[in-house]
Design an enzyme around this catalytic site. Structure first.
Site, PDB file in Angstrom:
ATOM      1  CB  THR A  58      -0.915   0.054   1.242  1.00  0.00           C
ATOM      2  OG1 THR A  58      -0.085   0.130   2.425  1.00  0.00           O
ATOM      3  CG2 THR A  58      -1.817  -1.157   1.321  1.00  0.00           C
ATOM      4  CB  SER A  60       1.418   5.119   4.465  1.00  0.00           C
ATOM      5  OG  SER A  60       2.105   3.921   4.747  1.00  0.00           O
ATOM      6  CG  HIS A  65       3.761   9.004   3.658  1.00  0.00           C
ATOM      7  ND1 HIS A  65       3.030   8.781   2.509  1.00  0.00           N
ATOM      8  CD2 HIS A  65       4.460   7.858   3.875  1.00  0.00           C
ATOM      9  CE1 HIS A  65       3.298   7.567   2.052  1.00  0.00           C
ATOM     10  NE2 HIS A  65       4.150   6.987   2.857  1.00  0.00           N
ATOM     11  CB  SER A  94       3.795   4.692  -4.347  1.00  0.00           C
ATOM     12  OG  SER A  94       4.018   5.641  -3.309  1.00  0.00           O
ATOM     13  CG  ASP A 149      15.615  -9.119   3.839  1.00  0.00           C
ATOM     14  OD1 ASP A 149      14.798  -8.358   4.403  1.00  0.00           O
ATOM     15  OD2 ASP A 149      15.819 -10.286   4.204  1.00  0.00           O
ATOM     16  N   GLY A 150      14.904  -5.384   3.267  1.00  0.00           N
ATOM     17  CA  GLY A 150      14.959  -4.228   4.147  1.00  0.00           C
ATOM     18  C   GLY A 150      15.250  -4.552   5.590  1.00  0.00           C
ATOM     19  CB  THR A 237       7.024 -10.595   4.678  1.00  0.00           C
ATOM     20  OG1 THR A 237       6.526 -10.065   3.434  1.00  0.00           O
ATOM     21  CG2 THR A 237       6.009 -10.330   5.782  1.00  0.00           C
TER      22      THR A 237
END
Length: 243
Positions: A58, A60, A65, A94, A149-150, A237
């Protein structure tokens, strides 16, 4: 108050966020006014609500923000001590907040948007390129989108111009746009001193609650953690498996 902040245009939306106290710093307001949310939200861009952008992700709500930007602001703005701030936006989606943050870091700063899904990394780039201002940020190298991978953070070399060759790579500010199952130590380790991490974390009691945490690394390297407020984010994830 958030639901009352929607507007009929980008200016209306930001003015309503300002009027309702969800944006309180004039520099944050100016940055949001420069970024048209219509380039980043697929429908009803001026509603103060989250929206799906595909891949179970999504964008936010604008007020979230705004909260994140104001929380990180002192570590995002350039200063005599740090003329080239480095900012990591994990779960950039986005690309909207990545762009807003880039409007604040000054000419020598760097903002990296990190995504674990290649299609979302490409979406952020495409969205930013819709405006002349966004395209200039990409072309200059001031904004970069990466796939990774954050939960492990990211190591990004300095810009060719601006940062010194001996720069400590790290990050002055890290924003996480998805809920982590725990406060990942790798992110804290990558903070500069001083630096701040803004991250939603799942409650460790297993009730499904999530809370925003602000994690500060002080100049002496000490860590201070503060739980701010409850939220509802998509999870941070693994990337979906390809069929």
């Amino acid at each position: 108050m958030a639901w009352r902040s929607s507007g009929g245009s980008n200016v209306d939306l930001i003015e309503n966020l300002w009027r309702n106290g969800l944006i309180s710093d004039p520099r944050v307001k100016e940055a949001f006014l420069k970024v048209d949310r219509a380039h980043y939200a697929p429908s009803s861009p001026y509603m103060d609500s989250p929206q799906p952008i595909g891949h179970d992700a999504t964008i936010s709500a604008p007020h979230m923000h705004a909260h994140a930007t104001e929380s990180l602001l002192q570590h995002v703005l350039p200063s005599d001590r740090n003329p080239a701030p480095r900012v990591l936006d994990i779960g950039s989606g986005s690309g909207y907040l990545t762009h807003v943050l880039a409007e604040l870091v000054g000419d020598r700063g760097l903002v990296v948007g990190l995504e674990h899904i290649p299609e979302l990394k490409e979406l952020g780039e495409r969205n930013m390129a819709k405006s002349e201002e966004g395209k200039a940020l990409l072309d200059s190298g001031k904004v970069r989108f990466r796939v990774g991978d954050g939960r492990k953070g990211w190591d990004e070399p300095p810009r060719e111009e601006g940062e010194g060759g001996s720069s400590d790579r790290g990050w002055d500010a890290i924003h996480v746009g998805a809920a982590a199952v725990k406060l990942h130590q790798e992110l804290v380790d990558q903070l500069r001193a001083p630096g701040r991490l803004f991250i939603p974390v799942e409650d460790d009691h297993g009730f499904g609650d999530q809370y925003i945490w602000a994690v500060d690394k002080k100049e002496d390297g000490s860590i201070v953690k503060e739980r701010l407020f409850g939220v509802r984010y998509v999870p941070l994830t693994d990337a979906p498996k390809r069929s």
